[in-house]
Design an enzyme around this catalytic site. Structure first.
Site, mmCIF file in Angstrom:
data_model
loop_
_atom_site.group_PDB
_atom_site.id
_atom_site.type_symbol
_atom_site.label_atom_id
_atom_site.label_comp_id
_atom_site.label_asym_id
_atom_site.label_seq_id
_atom_site.Cartn_x
_atom_site.Cartn_y
_atom_site.Cartn_z
ATOM 1 N N THR A 188 0.996 34.331 -30.388
ATOM 2 C CA THR A 188 2.068 35.329 -30.394
ATOM 3 C C THR A 188 3.120 35.045 -31.457
ATOM 4 O OG1 THR A 188 1.758 35.797 -28.036
ATOM 5 C CG2 THR A 188 3.876 36.401 -29.003
ATOM 6 N N GLY A 197 9.192 25.737 -26.575
ATOM 7 C CA GLY A 197 8.384 25.189 -25.495
ATOM 8 C C GLY A 197 8.300 23.681 -25.506
ATOM 9 N N CYS A 201 12.964 31.897 -26.843
ATOM 10 C CA CYS A 201 13.376 33.295 -26.999
ATOM 11 C C CYS A 201 14.624 33.599 -26.170
ATOM 12 C CB CYS A 201 12.232 34.233 -26.626
ATOM 13 S SG CYS A 201 11.425 33.855 -25.052
ATOM 14 N N ASN A 202 14.630 33.171 -24.918
ATOM 15 C CA ASN A 202 15.787 33.434 -24.066
ATOM 16 C C ASN A 202 17.030 32.735 -24.584
ATOM 17 O OD1 ASN A 202 15.096 35.156 -21.719
ATOM 18 N ND2 ASN A 202 13.541 33.601 -21.332
ATOM 19 N N ARG A 248 10.468 38.408 -18.437
ATOM 20 C CA ARG A 248 9.212 39.140 -18.335
ATOM 21 C C ARG A 248 8.156 38.174 -17.793
ATOM 22 N NH1 ARG A 248 7.277 35.441 -20.468
ATOM 23 N NH2 ARG A 248 6.680 35.069 -22.651
ATOM 24 N N HIS A 252 12.714 40.471 -21.955
ATOM 25 C CA HIS A 252 13.613 39.861 -20.983
ATOM 26 C C HIS A 252 14.893 40.708 -20.929
ATOM 27 C CE1 HIS A 252 11.034 36.363 -21.331
ATOM 28 N NE2 HIS A 252 11.431 36.096 -22.558
ATOM 29 N N GLN A 272 10.717 38.952 -26.447
ATOM 30 C CA GLN A 272 10.251 37.570 -26.470
ATOM 31 C C GLN A 272 9.221 37.281 -27.550
ATOM 32 O OE1 GLN A 272 9.393 39.795 -24.148
ATOM 33 N NE2 GLN A 272 7.159 39.830 -24.199
#
Length: 343
Positions: free
Chosen positions: A13, A111, A141-142, A169, A221, A303
């Site tokens: 992604t 991550g 992303c958040n 999400r 999100h 995201q």
């Protein structure tokens, strides 16, 4: 101009989006992308003309699938100046040893644990802290969404306290094996969620507590923030600073007759955005409420794409190619990232 040779380790992604973004940068050259499985993403990378690399033990597997392989991941690393590590969370820490062995700089994703890197990174917040660093971690992303809003406001008036709720999400659109599909999940039930801790890796010393939920959606999100500043801030002040900040867009829900993440994504489609991506943080203008030194607002975070420009800027910071403002301006121009209003 001598271009920076960039390799992408992990073509999912984030990796595939960063790869496309690098091809648009006048000061960068994409030398290849790495995959460990010969799936449809590998075929699309080949169709786009990207050089594909994989692990030594998987080279024959790729070739048997009809995918041309340029070499091993180690070969790709050796030929690069810097690596974007977009491997699954936790895998990047293992690859760091290889990057170090070859003396290569690397950009990791949110991550990974923060100690994988010399600095956690958000371009609007702490670009200068990342200059010349060997290992940079672009926050999740958040956290990227939260930091864009907080740093913008904090530069106008010092923030005293933040309380926020993140409605996450459940999965990306392509992830057919994840959920939930019929539940809202406390993620986690304990307070605070990890997002507050992640914010503190960049915006240090701020009083922040967050909670998080997972909702059965794949689009974006949605965050709600309650912010207390040192001094009184008017809604007009906020609209002025937010509308003039790159990578933040406002959406007037009454004017657009749109007040959902689904409609944000539909607007992106109708505008012909590549992959329907929205790398900007999209704030619902009507949600902005002030009362003295208290601020409340809501915004959407796509995201799949929000961290893409951050990765590009992180490359320039690590190699000290450009100043903060120069890099952000060039990244925004090449990726057509806006400010002001979504529509």
């Amino acid at each position: 101009m001598v271009k920076v040779k960039v390799a992408i380790n992990g073509y999912g992604t984030i990796g595939k989006r960063v790869a496309d973004a690098i091809r648009l940068q006048p000061d960068m050259e994409l030398i290849g992308v790495a995959k460990t499985s010969p799936n449809y993403e590998a075929f699309t990378a080949m169709r786009k003309g990207y050089k594909l690399y994989t692990t030594k033990e998987n080279i024959q597997k790729f070739q048997n699938s009809g995918i041309n392989v340029a070499g091993s991941i180690e070969d790709m690393i050796k030929d690069s100046d810097i690596i974007i590590d977009a491997t699954p969370g936790g895998v990047g820490a293992n690859y760091k040893k290889i990057y170090q062995e070859y003396g290569k700089k690397a950009i990791f994703q949110g991550g990974e644990k923060s100690d994988v890197a010399d600095v956690s990174f958000s371009a609007l917040c702490n670009y200068n802290d990342a200059i010349n660093k060997n290992y940079i971690r672009v926050v999740s992303c958040n956290t990227t969404g939260i930091l864009r809003v907080l740093c913008t406001i904090n530069n106008f008036d010092k923030i005293e306290k933040v309380r926020g709720t993140i409605v996450r999400r459940a999965a990306d659109p392509k992830e057919v094996k994840k959920g939930p599909i019929n539940s809202i999940v406390a993620d986690p039930a304990r307070i605070p969620s990890h997002h507050a801790k992640d914010v503190l890796t960049v915006l240090k010393g701020i009083d922040i507590i967050t909670s998080a939920l997972v909702a059965p959606t794949t689009l974006m999100h949605l965050h709600t923030l309650f912010i207390t500043t040192r001094n009184k801030v008017s809604k007009e002040d906020l609209l002025n600073i937010l509308s003039n900040t790159p990578r933040i867009l406002l959406l007037n829900t009454e004017k657009a007759d749109a007040e959902s993440t689904a409609e944000i994504m539909e607007i992106a489609r109708d505008l012909g955005r590549y992959r329907n991506d929205v790398p900007e943080t999209v704030i619902f203008e009507d949600s902005i409420y002030t009362n003295g030194n208290e601020i409340f607002l809501m915004y959407g975070v796509h995201q799949e794409s929000i961290v893409v420009p951050e990765n590009i800027d992180a490359i320039r910071a690590s190699l000290n190619i450009m100043s903060r403002d120069e890099s952000i301006r060039l990244t925004n121009e090449t990726l057509k990232i806006g400010k002001g209003y979504l529509i």
